[in-house]
Every structure is written in C-alpha cells, then in structure tokens.
Scaffold this motif. Structure first.
Motif, PDB file in Angstrom:
ATOM      1  N   ASN A  49       0.836  -1.196   0.000  1.00 40.44           N
ATOM      2  CA  ASN A  49       0.000   0.000   0.000  1.00 40.44           C
ATOM      3  C   ASN A  49       0.872   1.247   0.000  1.00 40.44           C
ATOM      4  O   ASN A  49       1.974   1.252   0.543  1.00 40.44           O
ATOM      5  N   GLY A  50       0.361   2.301  -0.634  1.00 44.33           N
ATOM      6  CA  GLY A  50       1.043   3.580  -0.611  1.00 44.33           C
ATOM      7  C   GLY A  50       1.947   3.855  -1.787  1.00 44.33           C
ATOM      8  O   GLY A  50       2.609   4.899  -1.821  1.00 44.33           O
ATOM      9  N   TYR A  51       1.996   2.952  -2.761  1.00 41.71           N
ATOM     10  CA  TYR A  51       2.824   3.186  -3.952  1.00 41.71           C
ATOM     11  C   TYR A  51       2.009   3.883  -5.045  1.00 41.71           C
ATOM     12  O   TYR A  51       0.777   3.951  -4.978  1.00 41.71           O
ATOM     13  N   GLU A  52       2.728   4.398  -6.052  1.00 41.66           N
ATOM     14  CA  GLU A  52       2.072   5.218  -7.070  1.00 41.66           C
ATOM     15  C   GLU A  52       2.841   5.137  -8.383  1.00 41.66           C
ATOM     16  O   GLU A  52       3.843   4.420  -8.490  1.00 41.66           O
ATOM     17  N   LEU A  53       2.353   5.867  -9.365  1.00 40.87           N
ATOM     18  CA  LEU A  53       3.024   5.963 -10.662  1.00 40.87           C
ATOM     19  C   LEU A  53       3.683   7.333 -10.763  1.00 40.87           C
ATOM     20  O   LEU A  53       3.096   8.288 -11.265  1.00 40.87           O
ATOM     21  N   ASP A  54       4.875   7.450 -10.251  1.00 40.56           N
ATOM     22  CA  ASP A  54       5.613   8.711 -10.295  1.00 40.56           C
ATOM     23  C   ASP A  54       7.084   8.396 -10.076  1.00 40.56           C
ATOM     24  O   ASP A  54       7.532   8.200  -8.942  1.00 40.56           O
ATOM     25  N   ILE A  55       7.843   8.352 -11.149  1.00 39.19           N
ATOM     26  CA  ILE A  55       9.237   7.906 -11.061  1.00 39.19           C
ATOM     27  C   ILE A  55      10.105   8.870 -10.269  1.00 39.19           C
ATOM     28  O   ILE A  55      11.245   8.544  -9.917  1.00 39.19           O
ATOM     29  N   THR A  56       9.600  10.065  -9.954  1.00 41.26           N
ATOM     30  CA  THR A  56      10.390  11.019  -9.169  1.00 41.26           C
ATOM     31  C   THR A  56      10.286  10.756  -7.670  1.00 41.26           C
ATOM     32  O   THR A  56      10.974  11.409  -6.877  1.00 41.26           O
ATOM     33  N   GLN A  57       9.429   9.815  -7.284  1.00 41.05           N
ATOM     34  CA  GLN A  57       9.173   9.572  -5.865  1.00 41.05           C
ATOM     35  C   GLN A  57       9.705   8.217  -5.415  1.00 41.05           C
ATOM     36  O   GLN A  57       9.754   7.261  -6.199  1.00 41.05           O
ATOM     37  N   GLU A  58      10.060   8.139  -4.141  1.00 41.19           N
ATOM     38  CA  GLU A  58      10.516   6.860  -3.578  1.00 41.19           C
ATOM     39  C   GLU A  58       9.392   5.839  -3.534  1.00 41.19           C
ATOM     40  O   GLU A  58       9.636   4.646  -3.417  1.00 41.19           O
ATOM     41  N   THR A  59       8.155   6.334  -3.604  1.00 44.26           N
ATOM     42  CA  THR A  59       6.995   5.444  -3.575  1.00 44.26           C
ATOM     43  C   THR A  59       6.534   5.053  -4.978  1.00 44.26           C
ATOM     44  O   THR A  59       5.433   4.524  -5.136  1.00 44.26           O
ATOM     45  N   ASP A  60       7.367   5.296  -5.988  1.00 51.09           N
ATOM     46  CA  ASP A  60       7.014   4.841  -7.337  1.00 51.09           C
ATOM     47  C   ASP A  60       6.995   3.321  -7.361  1.00 51.09           C
ATOM     48  O   ASP A  60       7.836   2.649  -6.737  1.00 51.09           O
ATOM     49  N   SER A 106     -11.290  -4.316  17.109  1.00 52.75           N
ATOM     50  CA  SER A 106     -10.414  -5.330  17.705  1.00 52.75           C
ATOM     51  C   SER A 106      -8.936  -4.956  17.698  1.00 52.75           C
ATOM     52  O   SER A 106      -8.171  -5.422  18.535  1.00 52.75           O
ATOM     53  N   GLY A 107      -8.539  -4.140  16.712  1.00 54.02           N
ATOM     54  CA  GLY A 107      -7.116  -3.821  16.579  1.00 54.02           C
ATOM     55  C   GLY A 107      -6.336  -4.846  15.794  1.00 54.02           C
ATOM     56  O   GLY A 107      -5.111  -4.705  15.643  1.00 54.02           O
ATOM     57  N   TYR A 108      -7.006  -5.861  15.270  1.00 56.54           N
ATOM     58  CA  TYR A 108      -6.327  -6.931  14.532  1.00 56.54           C
ATOM     59  C   TYR A 108      -6.927  -7.111  13.142  1.00 56.54           C
ATOM     60  O   TYR A 108      -8.133  -6.937  12.969  1.00 56.54           O
ATOM     61  N   PRO A 109      -6.060  -7.473  12.182  1.00 54.31           N
ATOM     62  CA  PRO A 109      -4.628  -7.698  12.329  1.00 54.31           C
ATOM     63  C   PRO A 109      -3.886  -6.382  12.563  1.00 54.31           C
ATOM     64  O   PRO A 109      -4.426  -5.300  12.302  1.00 54.31           O
ATOM     65  N   VAL A 110      -2.674  -6.490  13.047  1.00 53.67           N
ATOM     66  CA  VAL A 110      -1.850  -5.303  13.237  1.00 53.67           C
ATOM     67  C   VAL A 110      -1.389  -4.832  11.860  1.00 53.67           C
ATOM     68  O   VAL A 110      -0.687  -5.551  11.156  1.00 53.67           O
ATOM     69  N   LEU A 111      -1.817  -3.657  11.478  1.00 51.28           N
ATOM     70  CA  LEU A 111      -1.509  -3.117  10.158  1.00 51.28           C
ATOM     71  C   LEU A 111      -0.461  -2.008  10.271  1.00 51.28           C
ATOM     72  O   LEU A 111      -0.543  -1.176  11.182  1.00 51.28           O
ATOM     73  N   THR A 112       0.486  -1.995   9.374  1.00 58.26           N
ATOM     74  CA  THR A 112       1.480  -0.933   9.325  1.00 58.26           C
ATOM     75  C   THR A 112       0.957   0.176   8.429  1.00 58.26           C
ATOM     76  O   THR A 112       0.722  -0.045   7.235  1.00 58.26           O
ATOM     77  N   PRO A 113       0.742   1.380   8.969  1.00 64.43           N
ATOM     78  CA  PRO A 113       0.181   2.467   8.146  1.00 64.43           C
ATOM     79  C   PRO A 113       1.171   2.925   7.083  1.00 64.43           C
ATOM     80  O   PRO A 113       2.384   2.729   7.197  1.00 64.43           O
ATOM     81  N   VAL A 114       0.634   3.557   6.050  1.00 65.94           N
ATOM     82  CA  VAL A 114       1.483   4.245   5.079  1.00 65.94           C
ATOM     83  C   VAL A 114       1.634   5.684   5.553  1.00 65.94           C
ATOM     84  O   VAL A 114       0.794   6.198   6.296  1.00 65.94           O
ATOM     85  N   ASP A 115       2.704   6.334   5.145  1.00 64.44           N
ATOM     86  CA  ASP A 115       2.915   7.736   5.498  1.00 64.44           C
ATOM     87  C   ASP A 115       3.243   8.474   4.209  1.00 64.44           C
ATOM     88  O   ASP A 115       4.385   8.843   3.944  1.00 64.44           O
ATOM     89  N   HIS A 116       2.226   8.670   3.415  1.00 63.28           N
ATOM     90  CA  HIS A 116       2.378   9.248   2.081  1.00 63.28           C
ATOM     91  C   HIS A 116       2.275  10.769   2.159  1.00 63.28           C
ATOM     92  O   HIS A 116       1.552  11.315   3.004  1.00 63.28           O
ATOM     93  N   ARG A 117       2.956  11.465   1.280  1.00 61.14           N
ATOM     94  CA  ARG A 117       2.963  12.923   1.301  1.00 61.14           C
ATOM     95  C   ARG A 117       1.574  13.523   1.079  1.00 61.14           C
ATOM     96  O   ARG A 117       1.306  14.666   1.486  1.00 61.14           O
TER      97      ARG A 117
END
Length: 513
Positions: free
Chosen positions: A318-329, A454-465
C-alpha cells in the motif's frame, strides 16, 4: 394546478362554491395514481436489499466508500491509481460523502417506508418484522462509518414532516438497534411465508431470517467490547440463545444477474471488471493480505488470486504510485517486474469480480469467529474458543464455493491447514480477528469496522505525502459538507461531541481509544 384553478373558476361562475366543494376531491384525484393500499410493500424490501448491495448509479458509493477507502485502508487491496485517496490517507470529501448520500436516499427511504407501511397490519406482520431487521442492517453500517447520525427521525419527512433530523448519539442508536433486533426476531415464526415474493436474501424463509437477526445481534453486541463488555456479553449470549447461523446455507447474501444490466449486477464487479480498464490492472491484492496467507500456506490464496507473474503470487504494498520522481514509485516496490508492470502483483480471481457474483452481507464464518472471541472473553456460547475458531475458518473456506465458477477448497486441504496452524490460545484475539479480516474480503465495510474494534490484524500504516492523518490509518468518515447547509444546527451539535472534530482520525463511540 392549472386544471384545478380553471375548475374552481368555472364553479364560482356557474354553480357556487358549495356545489364545487362537494365534488372537488373526487374530480381532482388522478385515477391512475398508486395509493398506499394498492401498493405491494414487498417491492420496498427488494429495493432496500438490492440498494444495500450498492447504488444503481454505477456503484457510486461502492466505488468510493468501499473500494477507494475501506478496502485499501484495511489493506485488502492496494493500488497506484492516483484518485484512490484511501490508499494514501488523503481526504476527498466527495468520496467520503458518497455513502451518506446514497444510503439515506436509496436505502433509508425505502426501508423506513417498508416499516411504516406495514405497521399495525397483522396480515403483514412477518414483512414488518423482516423490515425492522433490514432497517437495522442498513443503519448499522451508516453509523459505523460516521458515528452519530440521524436515526430516529431519519426518513420521516413524509410521515412526520421532519426535514432536518437531529443527529442521535451512537450509543442510543445501538441500544435501539439491539432492541429492534430482539423484538423483531422473536416475533418471527420459524417457517416459510409463502406470501413473500420480493425477498432476495432468503426467499421468505423466516427460520433463516430469525437466525440472521440473531447473528446480526451478535455482531452488534460484540461491537460493544471496548465500551461496555458487560452489555456485549448480555447481547452475545441472548443472540446465541435465540439461535444464530448454523451452516453456510444460512449465509446472508443476494445473487446478482449479469444479464440484467446496471441495476442488477454485482456492484464491486461493476467497478473492478467493467468500469475503467485501469482498475483491472491497477487494483491488486495488498502485500499485507497476500503475505498473511502465504505465511500460513493458506489454501484460499491460489483460489482467490490470479497472477501473470511466473515467479509466484505477490501483493502490492500500500502507498505506492506511478511517479518515477518519488521513492513510492511502483518501480521501487518489492517484487516489481518491469516487463509485467502492474501485473507483477496478483489481483482478485475472475469469479470474485464476475458481474453475477453474489454480495455477502453476513456469513456463518463471521458468526463462528465472533463466537470464538466471545468464548475467549468468557461469554457463554455453547462451545470453546477453539471449537468456534475451527468452525469459523472451515466455514470461511467453504463459503468460497458459493461463488459461481469458483474452485472449492476440499476437506483435506482445510484439515491440513488447521493442523499446521492450530488455535493459538496465547494470542487468541489476534488470530481470531485476523481470520475475520480474511473472511470479510469483498465486504470491506465490515472488515474496517471490526479492525477498528479489535485492533487486529496489526496493520502498518502508510505515510504518504498526500496523507492528512500524520501516518495514522483513518478511524471514521467525516460528515458531508452539504450537511452544513442543509442541517447546520444538528450537524454542529454532533461535531461538538466528537473528540478531535469532524476529521478522519476522530473516533466513533464504540471505537474507544
């Protein structure tokens, strides 16, 4: 209006007002108008059920609320499509308002009419009580997404001339919904009502409606575990005593007609299979979801996932995109294959997104997993946490066979899975609710609500700009901006009760910090 005025003028000139008044109502009633006593309210049940599966307006709120937001926030799906704001925790007010707009207009109106038109009519008592259960199902989802909402006065514009309904506290809404389920379910006989012709879920089988009502009571009761575990216990045990779902044959679902056009097809499929071609390749199973299944060698994975990647089944982070200028490409994502591009990652199997695929509202697998948690908490359920867990996982795998064109998971594969992944008593709440998360694929509204509870499953959030939550997975949908103009005073009062204001990270009542 013009016809009426001409008639009145002719009367005044020729006969006087008295003669005209004596025939005015008769002569000014359209003989083709459908009167309430000539209308079959079963049509309202049909419409409420179908609209609950999604709007006929090209899956308007299913696309925006369920897929763009809840499915990605709960990390069932992931996508690089820029406008899918939920995958990046961006705030698109129009998308977040979509469920409110369509549910009140297309679901609430119909189900309130159903309940009101059958009230105090003994010959329609069964339909009335089914309508009450259906009304709870509809409001249950709205309040879980938004929190305090118009409930008691909602849909009463015609009946009580209430056009700016107050926002009721979610605590009060839950109390009434549970009361309604208790009364309506108890009042239904355990038989089939041959007069039912519009019931898409159970075809008038009231014994199944009783089990569904009690199972819904169990779900609502378990929603209270954070805020009032004593009440959660009371309602869960009452549901069990009344009789909950006993097999996958009791699953609450509707079957769709692929040949019926826009009004009758599966709403999720309408988006993922036929709407914008980019969705077919750009909406993938999330890496979180795929890795969970791979790590336990889950036999569901090769059935529900399809891939072009010969190296194996991989999920898109999760949190990826189509932008080759970004680390999330996407080109920088794990397991990315430039030759395959988006198809480096697995998507939903074709039977899941077929236009004729069923929509599930509540399943036996969910019920058994809720009972597993209830038993783990010490509630009386007629079984142990482990026995309910085994039944829930088994039912979840068996339910896949209810999708036309699917591959059934056989008993040996299920037994091998349960042997290799025995019930973990030390981490019971986590394993139970993680299985609930798997079980509720394609019903992301419910997966999202149970994850918040419930809090489960434990999910790691994305931190997108583009995110507005500071890297926190959103906890609720904000109220629509249109309410500020249409119902300002009542909206302001509801917002004043929110800790954190009308934002993505404030919490509904049962989602206690």
């Amino acid at each position: 209006m013009k016809k009426t005025l001409i008639y009145m003028l002719l009367c005044a000139l020729s006969f006087g007002a008295t003669n005209c008044d004596s025939h005015f109502e008769e002569l000014n009633t359209d003989p083709s108008r459908v009167k309430a006593d000539a209308f079959n309210p079963q049509y309202l049940l049909t419409t409420a059920q179908l609209r609950y599966s999604g709007s006929a307006d090209f899956s308007y709120e299913t696309w925006r609320a369920q897929l763009i937001y809840t499915s990605t926030m709960v990390q069932h799906f992931a996508t690089t499509i820029g406008y899918w704001a939920g995958d990046k925790y961006a705030q698109n007010d129009a998308y977040l308002s979509a469920y409110w707009e369509r549910s009140y207009d297309e679901q609430v109106k119909n189900v309130v009419d159903l309940v009101e038109l059958t009230r105090e009519k003994p010959e329609l008592a069964n339909l009335h009580n089914v309508g009450r259960i259906m009304k709870v199902l509809i409001f249950h989802r709205i309040t879980d997404l938004y929190g305090d909402i118009p409930y008691f006065e909602a849909g009463q514009g015609f009946y009580k001339q209430i056009f700016t309904p107050k926002y009721d506290k979610q605590e009060d809404i839950y109390a009434d919904m549970l009361k309604e389920l208790s009364e309506a379910t108890a009042a239904l006989p355990a038989e089939t009502d041959a007069s039912f012709s519009g019931d898409l879920m159970y075809g008038g089988d009231l014994s199944k409606w009783k089990k569904f009502g009690n199972s819904l009571m169990l779900r609502l009761g378990m929603r209270l575990t954070k805020v009032n575990e004593a009440q959660a216990k009371e309602w869960a045990e009452k549901a069990v005593q009344g009789g909950v779902m006993a097999s996958i044959d009791d699953n609450a679902k509707i079957l769709h007609d692929a040949a019926g056009g826009r009004p009758t097809v599966n709403r999720i499929s309408q988006v993922l299979a036929t709407s914008n071609p980019e969705n077919q390749g750009y909406v993938r199973w999330s890496k979180t979801f795929v890795d969970y299944l791979k790590n336990t060698n889950d036999p569901r994975l090769p059935v529900i996932a399809q891939t072009r990647n010969e190296a194996g089944i991989f999920g898109l982070p999760n949190g990826y995109e189509l932008d080759i200028t970004q680390e999330t490409d996407i080109s920088k994502a794990p397991n990315y294959d430039a030759a395959l591009s988006q198809y480096s990652y697995a998507g939903p199997a074709s039977f899941l997104i077929d236009l004729g695929a069923p929509t599930f509202f509540l399943t036996y697998g969910e019920v058994e997993l809720l009972l597993a948690e209830a038993a783990q908490r010490g509630f009386s359920t007629g079984g142990t946490a482990e026995s309910h867990y085994i039944a829930g996982v088994t039912a979840s795998m068996k339910t896949i066979s209810q999708y036309p064109g699917s591959t059934a998971i056989d008993d040996v594969a299920i037994a091998n899975y349960l042997t290799a992944n025995p019930f973990d008593q030390a981490n019971a709440l986590e394993v139970i609710n993680s299985q609930y998360w798997v079980t509720t694929i394609m019903n992301d509204y419910e997966a999202y609500s149970n994850w918040r509870r419930s809090g489960y499953p434990v999910l790691t959030p994305v931190d997108h700009r583009a995110g507005v939550t500071g890297g926190v997975i959103p906890r609720r949908f904000p109220y629509p901006a249109a309410e500020a103009a249409a119902n300002a005073a009542n909206l302001d009062e509801a917002v004043s009760r929110l800790n954190g204001g009308n934002t993505l990270i404030s919490r509904v009542w049962w989602d206690k910090q």
